[in-house]
Design an enzyme around this catalytic site. Structure first.
Site, mmCIF file in Angstrom:
data_model
loop_
_atom_site.group_PDB
_atom_site.id
_atom_site.type_symbol
_atom_site.label_atom_id
_atom_site.label_comp_id
_atom_site.label_asym_id
_atom_site.label_seq_id
_atom_site.Cartn_x
_atom_site.Cartn_y
_atom_site.Cartn_z
ATOM 1 N N SER A 108 0.834 -1.202 0.000
ATOM 2 C CA SER A 108 0.000 0.000 0.000
ATOM 3 C C SER A 108 0.876 1.262 0.000
ATOM 4 O O SER A 108 1.628 1.487 -0.945
ATOM 5 C CB SER A 108 -0.956 -0.043 1.197
ATOM 6 O OG SER A 108 -1.968 0.915 1.067
ATOM 7 N N ASP A 203 -9.464 -6.684 -3.141
ATOM 8 C CA ASP A 203 -9.114 -5.441 -2.452
ATOM 9 C C ASP A 203 -10.300 -4.479 -2.487
ATOM 10 O O ASP A 203 -10.749 -4.068 -3.560
ATOM 11 C CB ASP A 203 -7.897 -4.809 -3.125
ATOM 12 C CG ASP A 203 -7.331 -3.627 -2.359
ATOM 13 O OD1 ASP A 203 -8.060 -3.037 -1.536
ATOM 14 O OD2 ASP A 203 -6.158 -3.296 -2.568
ATOM 15 N N HIS A 235 -7.865 -5.778 1.475
ATOM 16 C CA HIS A 235 -6.627 -4.995 1.390
ATOM 17 C C HIS A 235 -5.641 -5.357 2.501
ATOM 18 O O HIS A 235 -4.455 -5.588 2.248
ATOM 19 C CB HIS A 235 -6.972 -3.504 1.449
ATOM 20 C CG HIS A 235 -5.807 -2.588 1.226
ATOM 21 N ND1 HIS A 235 -5.327 -2.298 -0.037
ATOM 22 C CD2 HIS A 235 -5.020 -1.905 2.094
ATOM 23 C CE1 HIS A 235 -4.302 -1.465 0.064
ATOM 24 N NE2 HIS A 235 -4.097 -1.219 1.351
#
Length: 255
Positions: A108, A203, A235
């Site tokens: 991320s 996600d 996620h």
């Protein structure tokens, strides 16, 4: 897989400036190191270096070294302080251990930081800074990354709260900090690191838009890029997923 017990080292005075290292069994020769950079949108204290432990313990062989990095968070600091922390942590590992090359993994926001780090050291190289002694980066694996902050805000206006905390309110600053807007042709002249882009199909926080933009930019810049979709769950679940561990086991065998 990696059986060494982790050791916490400090690379600065702040409580967040720490790294957990898992040294290789042998220290007498130059060996690869696996580096993990956590996500959390630059602001979430619940996302930290412990997120990388299971990936290290389940995929990294004993012959490698490994490390998972904490860095200071916003709003206490803003960009480029997060990046400077990553740089300082990796520079410390380079000084303390006999590293042959790095495989860097970012999740991320950590994926954004990993690519920012590659750009930063390429700029040091171009300025002929003889004090910089970072071993070769053989690969960067970006898992569910943030690559274009302007586009991220366009797609998810409610993400403004963490973008402004981490990067301020100037859209031009967002653009300059975004890997999609780097000069990849220039970076490629410094580094031949292979870049892997990995996205979980489940996600819920990031669509495919970010990763497809990054894939197009890297390919147009002539970079060695490989794109994978996996069934990694949500996620935050992806880093702990069997699908990601299986992919890493293959990448490490091929490295």
């Amino acid at each position: 897989m990696h059986g060494c017990e982790g050791e916490i080292l400090k690379y600065g005075d702040d409580v967040f400036q720490s790294v957990t290292v898992f040294p290789p069994f042998s220290s007498s020769k130059r060996l690869p190191w696996f580096i993990y950079i956590h996500g959390g949108a630059w602001v979430d204290p619940n996302q930290d270096k412990t997120m990388g432990y299971s990936l290290i313990q389940n995929t990294v062989p004993n012959e490698w070294g490994a490390a998972s990095i904490n860095y200071r968070l916003s709003p206490s600091v803003q960009h480029p302080t997060h990046l400077q922390d990553i740089f300082d942590a990796i520079a410390m590992i380079s000084r303390l251990y006999n590293v042959s090359n790095f495989l860097i993994v970012g999740h991320s926001a950590g994926a954004c930081l990993a690519l920012q780090f590659l750009k930063k050291i390429s700029e040091f190289s171009q300025s002929y800074d003889t004090n910089l002694q970072i071993p070769e980066i053989s690969a960067i694996v970006c898992v569910e990354g943030i690559y274009d902050l302007v586009e991220l805000y366009s797609e998810y206006p409610n993400y403004l709260y963490f973008i402004e905390k981490a990067f301020g309110d100037c859209h031009e600053d967002w653009r300059r900090a975004s890997p999609c807007h780097f000069d990849w042709d220039k970076i490629r002249q410094f580094s031949q690191a292979k870049i892997f882009l990995v996205q979980s199909l489940q996600d819920e926080l990031l669509s495919m838009r970010q990763v497809l933009l990054m894939k197009e930019i890297l390919q147009s810049g002539g970079c060695d890029c490989e794109f994978h979709t996996i069934n990694g769950g949500s996620h935050d679940e992806t880093v702990q997923s069997e699908a990601l561990a299986s992919l890493f086991q293959r990448l490490i065998k091929e490295s």
